[in-house]
Structures are given as C-alpha cells and as structure tokens.
Design a protein around this motif. Sequence first.
Motif, mmCIF file in Angstrom:
data_model
loop_
_atom_site.group_PDB
_atom_site.id
_atom_site.type_symbol
_atom_site.label_atom_id
_atom_site.label_comp_id
_atom_site.label_asym_id
_atom_site.label_seq_id
_atom_site.Cartn_x
_atom_site.Cartn_y
_atom_site.Cartn_z
ATOM 1 N N TRP A 159 29.106 80.665 -34.300
ATOM 2 C CA TRP A 159 29.241 81.377 -33.033
ATOM 3 C C TRP A 159 28.165 82.443 -32.908
ATOM 4 N N GLY A 160 27.962 82.868 -31.645
ATOM 5 C CA GLY A 160 26.987 83.911 -31.366
ATOM 6 C C GLY A 160 25.778 83.391 -30.609
ATOM 7 N N ALA A 161 25.128 84.314 -29.895
ATOM 8 C CA ALA A 161 23.919 84.027 -29.132
ATOM 9 C C ALA A 161 23.147 85.324 -28.986
ATOM 10 N N PRO A 166 29.659 91.230 -25.578
ATOM 11 C CA PRO A 166 30.545 90.937 -26.700
ATOM 12 C C PRO A 166 30.332 89.515 -27.210
ATOM 13 N N GLY A 167 30.226 89.378 -28.532
ATOM 14 C CA GLY A 167 29.985 88.079 -29.125
ATOM 15 C C GLY A 167 28.529 87.674 -29.194
ATOM 16 N N GLN A 168 27.644 88.494 -28.635
ATOM 17 C CA GLN A 168 26.214 88.258 -28.733
ATOM 18 C C GLN A 168 25.614 89.246 -29.740
ATOM 19 N N PHE A 169 24.430 88.912 -30.234
ATOM 20 C CA PHE A 169 23.844 89.708 -31.308
ATOM 21 C C PHE A 169 22.372 90.012 -31.072
ATOM 22 N N VAL A 185 30.888 92.268 -38.338
ATOM 23 C CA VAL A 185 29.473 91.906 -38.272
ATOM 24 C C VAL A 185 28.647 93.117 -37.858
ATOM 25 N N ALA A 186 27.687 93.486 -38.693
ATOM 26 C CA ALA A 186 26.757 94.568 -38.360
ATOM 27 C C ALA A 186 25.706 94.012 -37.404
ATOM 28 N N ASP A 187 25.854 94.355 -36.142
ATOM 29 C CA ASP A 187 24.962 93.932 -35.051
ATOM 30 C C ASP A 187 23.913 95.030 -34.894
ATOM 31 N N ARG A 188 22.888 94.968 -35.739
ATOM 32 C CA ARG A 188 22.073 96.147 -36.030
ATOM 33 C C ARG A 188 21.403 96.774 -34.817
ATOM 34 N N GLU A 189 20.626 95.996 -34.111
ATOM 35 C CA GLU A 189 19.847 96.599 -33.022
ATOM 36 C C GLU A 189 20.654 96.763 -31.742
ATOM 37 N N ASN A 190 21.910 96.334 -31.731
ATOM 38 C CA ASN A 190 22.845 96.707 -30.668
ATOM 39 C C ASN A 190 23.672 97.927 -31.057
ATOM 40 N N HIS A 191 23.392 98.515 -32.204
ATOM 41 C CA HIS A 191 24.008 99.772 -32.651
ATOM 42 C C HIS A 191 25.534 99.689 -32.675
ATOM 43 N N ARG A 192 26.036 98.603 -33.246
ATOM 44 C CA ARG A 192 27.492 98.441 -33.286
ATOM 45 C C ARG A 192 27.895 97.502 -34.411
ATOM 46 N N ARG A 201 36.595 84.507 -32.584
ATOM 47 C CA ARG A 201 37.040 85.107 -31.332
ATOM 48 C C ARG A 201 36.814 86.611 -31.383
ATOM 49 N N TYR A 202 36.142 87.121 -30.370
ATOM 50 C CA TYR A 202 35.847 88.554 -30.320
ATOM 51 C C TYR A 202 37.137 89.352 -30.195
ATOM 52 N N GLU A 203 37.242 90.432 -31.010
ATOM 53 C CA GLU A 203 38.418 91.304 -30.982
ATOM 54 C C GLU A 203 38.080 92.686 -30.443
#
Length: 323
Positions: A159-161, A166-169, A185-192, A201-203
């Motif tokens: 999953w992911g794009a 939400p759910g994207q990286f 999941v450390a979504d680094r350059e989205n600072h989250r 499934r995104y929570e």
Amino acid sequence: MPAILGSGEHRYRVVENWAKLPDGWQLTDVASVAVDGKDRIYVFNRGTHPMVVLDREGNFLRSWGEGLFTRAHGLHIDADDNLYCTDDGDHTVRKCTTDGKVLLTIGIPEKPAPFMSGDPFHRCTHTALSPKGEIYVSDGYGNARVHKFTPGGKLIMSWGAPGTDPGQFNIVHNIATDADGYVYVADRENHRVQVFDGNGRYETQWNNLHRPCALCCGGGKQPTFVIGELGPGMAVNRKVPNLGPRLSVVDAQGKRIARLGGEEGPGVASGKFLAPHGIALDSKGDIYVGEVGVTDWKTSFPDDEMPAVVRATRCLQKLERVR
C-alpha cells in the motif's frame, strides 16, 4: 559532567566514549542499531565492517557482513534474535543469524524495481514484523510503499503512493509495529508518523514532528515510542533553532511526553545530535542512537571541515536512563 537530556521520568545521561573499537576501525555512518536478548548491541554501519557487535559497556565482541552488504540502512531484530538487515544499496532485506548466516533474502540484489512503480524494491529502508511474524518493509527512496510479506518472504500486499494525503508518503523512511499489530510509518518529508492496521488501512497520524527518521517501539500493551528527528535540510532554515536534530518520546497515541536535545541545532558536543537515523532500547531502558553524521555533515555544516571523530565513533551514542 556528562550531559543530561529529557525531563521527568525520561531523563538520560550521555555516556561519553562508549564504543570501544579495535585500533584503526571506523564506523562511519551508523544507519541502524538493534539489541538482542542478551543486551548485545548490533551496529549496522557503512564502514569496512558493516555489522559490529558490542556489549552493554561498549566492548567489542565481533564483526561480520564484510563483502555482503552494499549500503546499510535498516535493522530489526525479532524475538528469536534473527536480524533483518535492510540494504538500500542493493535493494534487499536479508534475514540473518546473530553471527551473520543468511537465512532469507527478499529482493534481487542490485536489481531495483522501476522508480515509483510500486513494486518491491527500489531503495528499501527498514523492516518490522507483525505479531504473526509477517514482514513489513518500508520502500522509501525510489518508491512510496509499504510491502507485507509472509514469514517466508512471499509478497502478500502493498500500500501507499506518492503524495501528502493520508496513506500517501514522501520518503517512507522507517517502520515499526506493536503487540496489537498496528503499523507505524515514519513519513519523513511529510513531517509525520502515519498509523495503519495490519492490512494497510489508515488509522491516524502523529504530527508536530520534524523530518521523523528513526522509529522505535518500546514494546508492551501501552508502549512508548522513541522518534529520531532530523534537523533542517535546506540552506534557508539551516540555522533556525528548535527544529532538531533531536529525539522525541511519545505515548501510544502519539502525545509527546519528553524531548531530548535539538534546541540549538546539530553538533558534536555532548548532548547534541547530528542526524539520528536508527534507535534501539535495551532491557534497562537505555537508548542507542545510530546517526548518519558523515552523510549529513555538508547539509548541516557546509563551511566546516568534518572532525575525524565523526567518522570514527561519533555516529553511535548511548543514552543511559537516569534512575
């Protein structure tokens, strides 16, 4: 006096000159660290000896991985002390014993999937296991995906794009799981940090982070997490204070309960960080921090010569919990 970081129940003393390496050895960048059931520390690094093993006092025990790994990036250890070594240089995850025997390889060495294709792998970054032993792999530099595999390495789903929804990286850089099977999941350059169930499934998401890079779950039903945050990556905000690099300790809902360092930017002085990239905890609650200070040096200090200690041992720190 050694520096003390944090507050309340989460205060840590920096252990100076902790790692004791053989003469002439250098760790260079320490991409990740892991601790086994006997509190031995595995240091996955980009030096000549990719896996250096130390005891709690920092004494050298052995090394392995020479000629096996291209570029160390992520390291995870399971309940049976098997090590999952993520190599973003040759696009593989290798499951190894503590003495370096390869038990499983996921991915084809030196054959990346097409850039942003969604297929595994293009510069994968880290791994984590579900309570059933399924393997999650963050595929973060040339993809924007999380892949889920059986314990034997068969792909179950992904999953992911790319993106910011939400759910994207935007550089999926690290991954962790808890006892209930949630995936962080450390979504680094989205600072989250984004939180998913075991099927992607995104929570929810945790905000108020600066380029979260390292991610460690403390275990248990109500775990705390230690997050390594990188400092500024652009010239325009390079010297802005209070952005890191630093560590944050958060509860299972992502609420910050302590912050360690980062107020005055990067540095090699006691109590400062360079680029926290991997984090592990031992049985006493002490924190081991792997940093990619060599890679990051010119970003943080473009006009300064890098001290020799950075390449030698400064990219590995031990923070001893104050009791």
